[in-house]
Design a protein around this motif. Sequence first.
Motif, PDB file in Angstrom:
ATOM      1  N   TYR A   1       0.858  -1.172   0.000  1.00 28.37           N
ATOM      2  CA  TYR A   1       0.000   0.000   0.000  1.00 28.37           C
ATOM      3  C   TYR A   1       0.896   1.224   0.000  1.00 28.37           C
ATOM      4  N   ASN A   2       0.433   2.270  -0.657  1.00 25.89           N
ATOM      5  CA  ASN A   2       1.163   3.524  -0.625  1.00 25.89           C
ATOM      6  C   ASN A   2       0.888   4.187   0.724  1.00 25.89           C
ATOM      7  N   ILE A   3       1.946   4.494   1.457  1.00 21.40           N
ATOM      8  CA  ILE A   3       1.802   5.022   2.813  1.00 21.40           C
ATOM      9  C   ILE A   3       1.148   6.398   2.810  1.00 21.40           C
ATOM     10  N   TRP A   4       1.403   7.189   1.778  1.00 20.24           N
ATOM     11  CA  TRP A   4       0.804   8.526   1.702  1.00 20.24           C
ATOM     12  C   TRP A   4      -0.697   8.446   1.452  1.00 20.24           C
ATOM     13  N   LEU A   5      -1.125   7.500   0.660  1.00 17.08           N
ATOM     14  CA  LEU A   5      -2.565   7.329   0.449  1.00 17.08           C
ATOM     15  C   LEU A   5      -3.257   6.827   1.712  1.00 17.08           C
ATOM     16  N   LEU A   6      -2.561   6.008   2.468  1.00 17.85           N
ATOM     17  CA  LEU A   6      -3.142   5.551   3.726  1.00 17.85           C
ATOM     18  C   LEU A   6      -3.257   6.675   4.745  1.00 17.85           C
ATOM     19  N   TRP A   7      -2.275   7.583   4.781  1.00 16.27           N
ATOM     20  CA  TRP A   7      -2.373   8.739   5.675  1.00 16.27           C
ATOM     21  C   TRP A   7      -3.444   9.704   5.182  1.00 16.27           C
ATOM     22  N   LEU A   8      -3.686   9.723   3.879  1.00 20.98           N
ATOM     23  CA  LEU A   8      -4.693  10.618   3.318  1.00 20.98           C
ATOM     24  C   LEU A   8      -6.109  10.095   3.539  1.00 20.98           C
ATOM     25  N   LEU A   9      -6.260   8.802   3.747  1.00 19.81           N
ATOM     26  CA  LEU A   9      -7.576   8.186   3.922  1.00 19.81           C
ATOM     27  C   LEU A   9      -8.371   8.792   5.080  1.00 19.81           C
ATOM     28  N   PRO A  10      -7.834   8.943   6.294  1.00 25.86           N
ATOM     29  CA  PRO A  10      -8.627   9.586   7.364  1.00 25.86           C
ATOM     30  C   PRO A  10      -8.949  11.045   7.051  1.00 25.86           C
ATOM     31  N   VAL A  11      -8.049  11.734   6.361  1.00 23.93           N
ATOM     32  CA  VAL A  11      -8.307  13.132   6.003  1.00 23.93           C
ATOM     33  C   VAL A  11      -9.478  13.207   5.024  1.00 23.93           C
ATOM     34  N   VAL A  12      -9.520  12.304   4.064  1.00 26.68           N
ATOM     35  CA  VAL A  12     -10.629  12.272   3.103  1.00 26.68           C
ATOM     36  C   VAL A  12     -11.937  11.934   3.813  1.00 26.68           C
ATOM     37  N   ILE A  13     -11.882  10.996   4.739  1.00 24.82           N
ATOM     38  CA  ILE A  13     -13.085  10.637   5.491  1.00 24.82           C
ATOM     39  C   ILE A  13     -13.568  11.819   6.326  1.00 24.82           C
ATOM     40  N   LEU A  14     -12.649  12.537   6.958  1.00 28.80           N
ATOM     41  CA  LEU A  14     -13.043  13.721   7.732  1.00 28.80           C
ATOM     42  C   LEU A  14     -13.597  14.816   6.827  1.00 28.80           C
ATOM     43  N   GLY A  15     -13.036  14.980   5.618  1.00 30.87           N
ATOM     44  CA  GLY A  15     -13.584  15.937   4.655  1.00 30.87           C
ATOM     45  C   GLY A  15     -14.990  15.555   4.223  1.00 30.87           C
ATOM     46  N   LEU A  16     -15.205  14.275   3.980  1.00 29.79           N
ATOM     47  CA  LEU A  16     -16.537  13.790   3.633  1.00 29.79           C
ATOM     48  C   LEU A  16     -17.512  13.998   4.790  1.00 29.79           C
ATOM     49  N   THR A  17     -17.030  13.815   6.008  1.00 25.89           N
ATOM     50  CA  THR A  17     -17.861  14.058   7.185  1.00 25.89           C
ATOM     51  C   THR A  17     -18.256  15.520   7.271  1.00 25.89           C
ATOM     52  N   TYR A  18     -17.318  16.414   6.988  1.00 21.78           N
ATOM     53  CA  TYR A  18     -17.619  17.847   7.006  1.00 21.78           C
ATOM     54  C   TYR A  18     -18.648  18.211   5.954  1.00 21.78           C
ATOM     55  N   VAL A  19     -18.510  17.659   4.761  1.00 27.78           N
ATOM     56  CA  VAL A  19     -19.476  17.934   3.699  1.00 27.78           C
ATOM     57  C   VAL A  19     -20.858  17.414   4.086  1.00 27.78           C
ATOM     58  N   LEU A  20     -20.900  16.215   4.657  1.00 25.27           N
ATOM     59  CA  LEU A  20     -22.177  15.650   5.092  1.00 25.27           C
ATOM     60  C   LEU A  20     -22.781  16.453   6.229  1.00 25.27           C
ATOM     61  N   TYR A  21     -21.940  16.961   7.112  1.00 22.00           N
ATOM     62  CA  TYR A  21     -22.416  17.781   8.218  1.00 22.00           C
ATOM     63  C   TYR A  21     -23.010  19.101   7.703  1.00 22.00           C
ATOM     64  N   GLN A  22     -22.366  19.691   6.706  1.00 21.97           N
ATOM     65  CA  GLN A  22     -22.885  20.937   6.133  1.00 21.97           C
ATOM     66  C   GLN A  22     -24.187  20.722   5.367  1.00 21.97           C
ATOM     67  N   ALA A  23     -24.385  19.524   4.840  1.00 25.74           N
ATOM     68  CA  ALA A  23     -25.597  19.228   4.092  1.00 25.74           C
ATOM     69  C   ALA A  23     -26.812  19.058   4.997  1.00 25.74           C
ATOM     70  N   THR A  24     -26.578  18.731   6.259  1.00 32.93           N
ATOM     71  CA  THR A  24     -27.726  18.517   7.153  1.00 32.93           C
ATOM     72  C   THR A  24     -28.184  19.784   7.814  1.00 32.93           C
TER      73      THR A  24
END
Length: 125
Positions: free
Chosen positions: A102-125
């Motif tokens: 696995y690419n280590i940088w993509l794995l470190w980016l995974l929680p950041v992407v999930i948190l970004g998606l959480t922020y977008v979902l939070y703004q949508a509600t």
Amino acid sequence: MSTFDALFFHFFQYYKSKKSKKTNSIATFYLTLLQSSLLLLLGVFFAGFFKQMHVQTMSSVKAWTLFGLVVIFLYFKNWIQYSGKKRKVLNAKVLKNRKLHYNIWLLWLLPVVILGLTYVLYQAT
């Protein structure tokens, strides 16, 4: 072996040569961060869903308190699970079967992407 086990051992193997004394701490921190960000995403999704359905389940203060307690529980669960004999046994199985690629940088980016998606979902509600 679960997906979280595989991710833990990938981080463990990657950082073992670089930071040998802090390897277990880094891998445990990453796994807890990933699990807690997934939990936060689920919580925001269900909070928005219940808000749309006009269901009052709990206040936001109680929800954040519960989230904090669950994150602390996740950290200690991961710390206990991956610091003892089980980690050594699973590590031997991982090394015996295959090398993780696995690419280590993509794995470190995974929680950041999930948190970004959480922020977008939070703004949508």
